[in-house]
Scaffold this active site. Sequence first.
Site, PDB file in Angstrom:
ATOM      1  N   ASP A  53       0.764  -1.372   0.108  1.00 48.78           N
ATOM      2  CA  ASP A  53       0.007  -0.083   0.034  1.00 48.78           C
ATOM      3  C   ASP A  53       0.485   1.174   0.082  1.00 48.78           C
ATOM      4  O   ASP A  53       1.727   1.434   0.896  1.00 48.78           O
ATOM      5  CB  ASP A  53      -0.996   0.058   1.365  1.00 48.78           C
ATOM      6  N   ASP A  54       0.889   1.952  -1.024  1.00 51.58           N
ATOM      7  CA  ASP A  54       1.588   3.245  -1.082  1.00 51.58           C
ATOM      8  C   ASP A  54       3.158   3.031  -1.440  1.00 51.58           C
ATOM      9  O   ASP A  54       3.864   4.000  -0.875  1.00 51.58           O
ATOM     10  CB  ASP A  54       1.383   4.255   0.149  1.00 51.58           C
ATOM     11  N   CYS A  89      -5.409   5.502  -3.498  1.00 51.27           N
ATOM     12  CA  CYS A  89      -5.700   3.983  -3.205  1.00 51.27           C
ATOM     13  C   CYS A  89      -6.958   3.554  -3.837  1.00 51.27           C
ATOM     14  O   CYS A  89      -6.933   2.712  -4.757  1.00 51.27           O
ATOM     15  CB  CYS A  89      -5.638   3.589  -1.913  1.00 51.27           C
ATOM     16  N   ASP A 337      -0.547  -0.018  -4.932  1.00 50.16           N
ATOM     17  CA  ASP A 337      -1.607   0.688  -5.489  1.00 50.16           C
ATOM     18  C   ASP A 337      -1.215   1.969  -6.145  1.00 50.16           C
ATOM     19  O   ASP A 337      -1.745   2.178  -7.143  1.00 50.16           O
ATOM     20  CB  ASP A 337      -2.780   0.951  -4.554  1.00 50.16           C
ATOM     21  N   ASN A 338      -0.356   2.636  -5.597  1.00 49.62           N
ATOM     22  CA  ASN A 338       0.260   3.987  -5.928  1.00 49.62           C
ATOM     23  C   ASN A 338       1.609   4.229  -5.243  1.00 49.62           C
ATOM     24  O   ASN A 338       1.986   3.530  -4.460  1.00 49.62           O
ATOM     25  CB  ASN A 338      -0.734   5.040  -5.761  1.00 49.62           C
TER      26      ASN A 338
END
Length: 604
Positions: A53-54, A89, A337-338
């Site tokens: 995540d991130d 996200c 996700d990013n």
Amino acid sequence: MKPTTLSLSVTIFTVSLIVLADNVQLPVVALAAPNGPQTNNSVKPNFIFIMSDDQDYEMDSLDYMPLLKKYIADEGTRFERHYATTAQCCPSRTSLWTGKTTHNTNVTDVRPPYGAWVKFVERGFNEDYFPIWLTNNGYNTYYTGKFQNGQRRSNYGKDAAHFLMKGWTSADVLLEPYTYNYNQPGMKRDKADFKLYNNYTTDLISAKGIDYIKDAHKAGKPFFVGIAPIAPHVQTWGGNATPTPPEHLPISAPRHSHMFPTITVPPTKNFNPNKTSGGGWVQKLPKLNTDELAQANLFYRRRLQALQAVDELVEAVIKTLDDLELFNNTYIIYTTDNGYHIGQHRIPPGKGCAYETDVHIPFMVRGPGVDKGVNRTDVVTNHVDVAPTLLTLAGIPLGPHEFDGTPMPIGKAGEAAHVAHEHVGIEFWGEPQFEGAAKELDKSKFRNNTYKALRIMGTGKNAFNLGYIVWCNGDHELYDMTSDPYQMDNLMPRCLAASCNTTITIGGKSYSVKKVRDRLDGLVQAVKKCENGACIKPWSTLHMNGNVTTLADAMNTEFDDYYDSLAKMKYDTCYPYYNAAAEGPVPKPFNSSDDLFARWTDYV
Ligand SMILES: *[C@@H]1O[C@H](CO)[C@@H](O)[C@H](O)[C@H]1NC(C)=O
Ligand SMILES: *[C@@H]1O[C@H](CO)[C@@H](O)[C@H](O)[C@H]1NC(C)=O
Ligand SMILES: *[C@@H]1O[C@H](CO)[C@@H](O)[C@H](O)[C@H]1NC(C)=O
Ligand SMILES: *[C@@H]1O[C@H](CO)[C@@H](O)[C@H](O)[C@H]1NC(C)=O
Ligand SMILES: *[C@@H]1O[C@H](CO)[C@@H](O)[C@H](O)[C@H]1NC(C)=O
Ligand SMILES: *[C@@H]1O[C@H](CO)[C@@H](O)[C@H](O)[C@H]1NC(C)=O
Ligand SMILES: *[C@@H]1O[C@H](CO)[C@@H](O)[C@H](O)[C@H]1NC(C)=O
Ligand SMILES: *[C@@H]1O[C@H](CO)[C@@H](O)[C@H](O)[C@H]1NC(C)=O
Ligand SMILES: *[C@@H]1O[C@H](CO)[C@@H](O)[C@H](O)[C@H]1NC(C)=O
Ligand SMILES: CC(=O)N[C@H]1CO[C@H](CO)[C@@H](O)[C@@H]1O
């Protein structure tokens, strides 16, 4: 066949075993799978999809994950030019699971009314997205970890607007306000009661993921297992989690909290620069002061520490696949996700920008027929490609779905189905997100983070590398990332003046900034709607006879007047949501005969 390269060091092995042996509260339940057509199970591959995540690419996070390198990168292929199309996200995850760009999902935010789980359900995706397509084709599907924001203890599965996630044989998901609580995660498995844990979140998700792999193996059908830990996301909470999480920072497992004691954010040219850079609100940011710099470094260190348990998760998964002898038929994908920034362009920790830090992300895959130890820099791929890629690898026709992406060139099937392109269309609506101490910043000064952007690049003889951003307030940024990889020398508006002698090289030829900008502006508008495959083959929107497929083709001087005369990308005003009317029409194509013009009018 078993991989001969699998050798586990004793220390690491012990850690994994603790995780595996201790998951006492996870009953092994084989739920009935939804009905689907008969398939030939012996030839359908399995998938393990691990998503952090991130996680950044640009701040070198991958260099601090030796197990990921050993088991996935060195045994598989890294896609080195992989991008998120919206660097946040919920929008990015929605694009990932639907194969559609954000303007086509209209899940544009991390919270309602413009985004999050309620919007995902409202837009009908809970009835029509990736796991449903798989189960309809004979797969069992499992998911554990974070799926979307807005899945809350108080509402998830409770009513029509907050359904349980459909399409999963079983799903055990993190729920707010405990989603981003590192040491007190709260989860709900299918219809079972919500459960609060005192485990370190990544270890818990790892154990659950591994149990799902075992369940899936026992069930005997081809399977997909999604494992989505929250690291290295900042710890935060969306309600009254008790006890109040102590720190608005990423949190590592205790066993990793000593690591990287002196590490600092890489001092790239764009890190906390003396001169402001960028466009929009970015230009108004003050330089980070001493305290903020210390925060930035702490943030960076904590992220790398938090990623260590994810690295171990990867090894635990590999070990399980090895034990179950599943390697010959299982793809293992690792991504996020990013991306993320910390202090680049002076921006406090967060995401949501069109800068390389935020959109360029890790993507790697290992599996049957996947080249080993290869870094692909010859293709440009993005998260909208992921759903069609996995379906293609599973031998499921893309037919009934309209995708804005094309299968990635993975294995024979992926290579055959892939449509090469040079661009990524990037978009955002709403506010920037600041994390850590900066979350206290007066948001009203930084509100409008609505923009369209492009990353576009070519390789080999055709090498070039450009970034273009059009902000809703009319600001523009154009970077020649061959000479300016850190996006510090904005060629606009400086180089639209006649006196500017800077040129940009494309396909071995030099062009004025203006001529290049005219093309990029046409292209950024061509991908505004993505109808009829326009986001896969965007030049065909502008050149309908199909003979322009690359930026080098479009640079042909005979198109100078056409691109010069095109109305430029412009927003009526800054909206915090996707207002299609405010973004202007798709441009009229080159050399429109009446016939072509009629087709074009149908098109928009
Ligand atoms: C979670 O914590 C409980 C209580 O300390 C422990 O019994 C269990 O083994 C832990 N589970 C995992 C997966 O670490
Ligand atoms: C399944 O695929 C295998 C390998 O291609 C083939 O030998 C077998 O006949 C197929 N079985 C069915 C039921 O189609
Ligand atoms: C996107 O959704 C918002 C509400 O969340 C709505 O106001 C807007 O009109 C939608 N945009 C489009 C283009 O459908
Ligand atoms: C930025 O400014 C500081 C203080 O004025 C100076 O010491 C430093 O050399 C400058 N850095 C660059 C890259 O110009
Ligand atoms: C994969 O390996 C398993 C166990 O070793 C074996 O039963 C199966 O036939 C193999 N499948 C293929 C496609 O080679
Ligand atoms: C691929 O890239 C990684 C990270 O930059 C590097 O460690 C590795 O050596 C590269 N592999 C090849 C085959 O170039
Ligand atoms: C471009 O202009 C700058 C000053 O404006 C000058 O110093 C430089 O020599 C010029 N370069 C070329 C290639 O003409
Ligand atoms: C593409 O076709 C047009 C006519 O439709 C022609 O004028 C142009 O030269 C062609 N361009 C390229 C790059 O082949
Ligand atoms: C954001 O955009 C709106 C509409 O264009 C404008 O009225 C407002 O002043 C902008 N806010 C900031 C902080 O720039
Ligand atoms: C290939 C083609 O359609 N060319 C046409 C482009 O437009 C000019 C002027 O309208 C025509 O003369 C060309 O035939």
